[in-house]
Design a protein around this motif. Structure first.
Motif, PDB file in Angstrom:
ATOM      1  N   THR A   1     -23.423  28.083 -45.192  1.00  0.00           N
ATOM      2  CA  THR A   1     -23.494  29.530 -44.975  1.00  0.00           C
ATOM      3  C   THR A   1     -22.207  30.209 -45.417  1.00  0.00           C
ATOM      4  N   ALA A   2     -21.081  29.604 -45.104  1.00  0.00           N
ATOM      5  CA  ALA A   2     -19.787  30.174 -45.502  1.00  0.00           C
ATOM      6  C   ALA A   2     -19.697  30.310 -47.011  1.00  0.00           C
ATOM      7  N   LYS A   3     -20.138  29.279 -47.742  1.00  0.00           N
ATOM      8  CA  LYS A   3     -20.109  29.334 -49.199  1.00  0.00           C
ATOM      9  C   LYS A   3     -21.041  30.420 -49.723  1.00  0.00           C
ATOM     10  N   GLU A   4     -22.227  30.541 -49.086  1.00  0.00           N
ATOM     11  CA  GLU A   4     -23.194  31.556 -49.522  1.00  0.00           C
ATOM     12  C   GLU A   4     -22.643  32.959 -49.349  1.00  0.00           C
ATOM     13  N   LEU A   5     -22.004  33.224 -48.193  1.00  0.00           N
ATOM     14  CA  LEU A   5     -21.421  34.540 -47.942  1.00  0.00           C
ATOM     15  C   LEU A   5     -20.283  34.821 -48.907  1.00  0.00           C
TER      16      LEU A   5
END
Length: 382
Positions: A177-181
């Protein structure tokens, strides 16, 4: 037992007598020549008539209520009371006036204006109220995702992908999720994708009862909206510009988790979700796929077929024949927005003679976090 008609007559008689006495009392009270005894006599007469009127009114209301309840019980479809009846009549007039190219009555317009809606265009007035089916037509479509995703009707909508933030940028526990954001940003801006829904209306329906006409048109329009919503959500080859709406698009590229059979693929997909999403996860799949799982697990026993799907899969299940590959995830991270009010238009099919009542809508749907979802794929061993 007096009839309602008898009670109405008696109520009117006593009401007129009471009115006459009240007028006499006012006249005599203003006349100094009238004695106190005459005024007291009129006051007593007024009190007596008032008491009689109230007793008759109570009995009248009771009988009227019982009669209305009996009629409604015997014929619940044809009898529509008060505000609901006015609303149905106003909606029916809207449809007929649009098709016949004539203005609506001011009374009907006022009823529709009283409904909450962004614009007084008229089209959106048809859909807020759910009514009991009065006629049986072909099955109308529904979008089962409506029960589990976010929905809104806001112009120029922009929403955060995650509803909370912390001062520490490393608060997100899921690296995916962190990478996606970091890659796509923490907000989503909704666009406007136009489509039309056409309700085909025969002469018989158009000139039939208000209830049947409104019910038929509203159900047909809802069916069209639901079909469009499902189409964009599960399209394997989405229309240009609609790729971001589909769980199956290469643009969204939702992670696939494989298993030797459907049951293993789905349970592994649930396990592969981060705990932030796993707790509220659901499974969207076809009913045919679910039956195949039951047949495999039951080994000929009928016991599992009576168990709720959640106890079999481990998570609540949403059935849709469009979900050809099971989707696992937290559907709170799907948001469907209708951008502004619906508008209507009319036409006529010259080949069939049927009328067309057409709704135009603008929608956009975003999967706010792709990392909140998995696709369960069967890869046979060997």
């Amino acid at each position: 037992m007096p009839t309602l008609y008898d009670l109405k007559e008696k109520l009117a008689t006593v009401g007129n007598q009471l009115k006459n006495v009240e007028e006499q009392l006012v006249d005599k009270a203003a006349n100094p020549a009238v004695t106190k005894e005459e005024i007291e006599e009129l006051k007593n007469k007024k009190a007596d008539l008032q008491q009689r009127f109230e007793l008759l009114k109570e009995q009248h209301d009771k009988v009227e209520k019982e009669q209305q309840a009996k009629i409604k019980q015997e014929n619940p479809i044809s009898v529509v009371e008060n505000e609901e009846g006015k609303l149905i009549a106003a909606k029916a007039e809207l449809i007929r006036a649009a098709i016949q190219n004539r203005p609506m009555s001011e009374e009907a317009m006022n009823v529709l204006r009283a409904l909450p809606a962004p614009q007084p265009s008229g089209g959106e007035k048809l859909l807020p109220t759910t009514m009991t089916d009065a006629l049986v037509y072909e099955p109308f479509a529904r979008n089962p995702l409506r029960d589990v995703i976010r929905m809104s009707n806001i112009r120029g909508l922009e929403v955060p992908k995650i509803a909370y933030t912390l001062d520490d940028d490393a608060f997100i526990g899921d690296d995916e999720t962190a990478k996606e954001l970091a890659l796509t940003g923490d907000k989503v801006s909704f666009g406007r994708h136009k489509f039309k829904v056409k309700a085909t209306i025969s002469d018989t329906v158009l000139h039939g009862s208000d209830l049947n006409l409104v019910n038929y048109v509203e159900n047909a329009l809802r069916s069209g909206l639901a079909a469009k919503e499902k189409k964009v959500s599960f399209a394997t080859t989405p229309a240009t510009g609609e790729e971001h709406m589909s769980f199956y698009s290469t643009q969204n590229n939702i992670k696939e988790v494989s298993g030797a059979d459907l049951y293993e693929a789905i349970t592994q997909a649930i396990a592969d979700l981060h705990e932030d999403f796993r707790e509220n996860a659901r499974v969207c799949m076809t009913y045919a796929d679910y039956v195949r799982i039951l047949q495999t697990l039951s080994n000929g026993s009928a016991v599992l077929f009576n168990a709720p799907p959640e106890s079999i899969i481990g998570k609540p299940v949403v059935f849709s024949d469009s979900a050809t590959t099971p989707i696992v995830g937290d559907f709170n991270y799907v948001h469907l927005n209708y951008d502004g009010p619906l508008v209507y238009d009319t036409d006529k099919d010259v080949n069939t003679g049927d009328y067309l009542f057409v709704i135009t809508a603008w929608i956009d749907q975003h999967i706010l976090l792709k990392s909140a979802f998995r696709r369960a794929k069967v890869v046979p061993v060997g």
